[in-house]
Design a protein around this motif. Structure first.
Motif: not given
Ligand SMILES: C=C1C[C@]23C[C@@]1(O)CC[C@H]2[C@@]12CC[C@H](O)[C@@](C)(C(=O)O1)[C@H]2[C@@H]3C(=O)O
Ligand SMILES: O=C(O)CCC(=O)C(=O)O
Ligand SMILES: [Fe+2]
Length: 343
Positions: A259-270, A300-305
């Motif tokens: 889950d943490l990578f999904q949030a950090w990558s803003n959904g890029v990694y599943k 905190e996501s590494c991307t905006e929005n």
């Protein structure tokens, strides 16, 4: 395994099980396992390429890791450099710890210096059969092992394994970050050996309706999980609405994006849902290493929005604990989605 070692699953869940048996008899139907299960090879990545002198080969391997994490959230690695002796030593220790009488496992376990809450079995708050897990587990924060003054074969074997897999986990985390344009020291600074967890799972044979799960469907609460499963099989992942059985590969470790990578990558990694199905005859063991940050680390996501609001790992773990207690299952990331446009 001696009968006094097994957790009393059948007795504790007698009501739920008999309700299911009766409704199956009435309908003549034994359902969930009938959902499509496909046998597919997960991506298998040879990670020895990461150490090659040829930069092209290294980059190709990194791209395979990022692609599998985006498309599958799951992959297997081979040529990882951890020797078979480590895994056979772990298996011996794992069998020893589960072989203790149930009474001893569920009480404070002085010998291994664990408090009683490290031992989990069944599903204390299950109200229906789908919330039941036909398994027992030791869920151990590595602080218990690394911070202990006691030295025994159990702790030294776990420590040895944890040290080796932590290097792999950090390597993968850095690669996934780099592939998102983030060359950063975030994982180095926040995911310390002592903030990670080990989970030892044992699935006793289950002679009951096939809809009893060994471990109910869930996503992992971590950045990355490194899983070692034995030859029995039973792990399945939910991809595009279908359960896919992961064929055991004795040379491979399974890597799961959490889950943490999904949030950090803003959904890029599943972070994909997975479960373990029971086996009517065979006992099964697995061991998971959860690569996690300290509780105060803000994700905190590494991307905006970002789709997700910022949260600390401690807050996330607390939500999971509360939901499992109140509802019998984990909700996880959907609770942290930002509801844009909501009034
Ligand atoms: C009942 C549950 C406990 C669990 C969350 C779940 O709903 C199903 C799986 C369990 C698991 C397995 C992986 C992780 O160790 C964990 C923290 C998670 O995210 O899902 C545990 C949860 C737990 O033991 O609290
Ligand atoms: O036993 C397995 O194969 C999976 C275990 C698992 O999903 C977990 O411990 O989170
Ligand atoms: Fe899991």
């Amino acid at each position: 395994m001696d009968s006094d070692s097994n957790p009393p699953l059948e007795e504790a869940y007698e009501m739920l099980l008999s309700k299911t048996r009766t409704s199956n008899e009435q309908s003549g139907f034994d359902d969930d396992q009938l959902l499509v299960v496909e046998m597919t090879e997960l991506p298998v990545i040879s990670v020895s390429h990461l150490a090659e002198s040829d930069e092209g080969r290294r980059e190709e391997c990194k791209s395979e890791i990022a692609k599998a994490s985006q498309e599958w959230g799951f992959f297997q690695i081979v040529n990882h450099g951890i020797s078979n002796d480590v895994f056979s030593g772990l298996r011996v220790e794992q069998e020893k710890i589960f072989k203790q009488p149930f009474e001893k496992k569920s009480r404070e376990n002085k010998f291994f210096n664990f408090s009683a809450d490290r031992y989990r079995w069944g599903a204390p708050t299950a109200t229906c059969i789908r919330q039941l897990s036909w398994s027992e587990a030791f869920h151990i924060p590595l602080t218990d092992i690394l911070g202990s003054n006691e030295s025994n074969t159990f702790s030294s074997t776990i420590e040895d394994f944890a040290t080796q897999v932590s290097i792999l986990a950090k390597t993968f985390a850095d690669i996934l970050a780099e592939k998102m344009g983030q060359k950063c020291s975030f994982f180095q600074e926040n995911c310390l050996p002592s903030s990670c967890y080990i989970r030892l799972n044992r699935y006793p044979p289950c002679p009951l309706p096939s809809e009893v799960h060994g471990l109910m469907p869930h996503t992992d609460t971590a950045f990355i999980t490194i899983l070692n499963q034995d030859h029995v099989g039973g792990l399945q992942i939910l991809k595009d609405g279908k359960w896919i059985a992961v064929k055991p590969n004795p040379d491979a470790l399974v890597i799961i994006i959490g889950d943490l990578f999904q949030a950090w990558s803003n959904g890029v990694y599943k972070s994909l849902e997975h479960r373990v199905v029971t086996n009517p005859k065979l006992e099964r063991f697995s061991m998971a290493y959860f690569f996690c940050p300290s509780d105060d680390t803000v994700i905190e996501s590494c991307t905006e929005n970002s789709e997700y609001r910022n949260f600390s790992f401690g807050e996330y773990r607390q939500e999971v604990r509360d939901d499992v207690q109140k509802l019998g299952y984990k909700i996880g990331l959907p609770k942290f989605l930002i509801r844009r446009g909501a009034t």
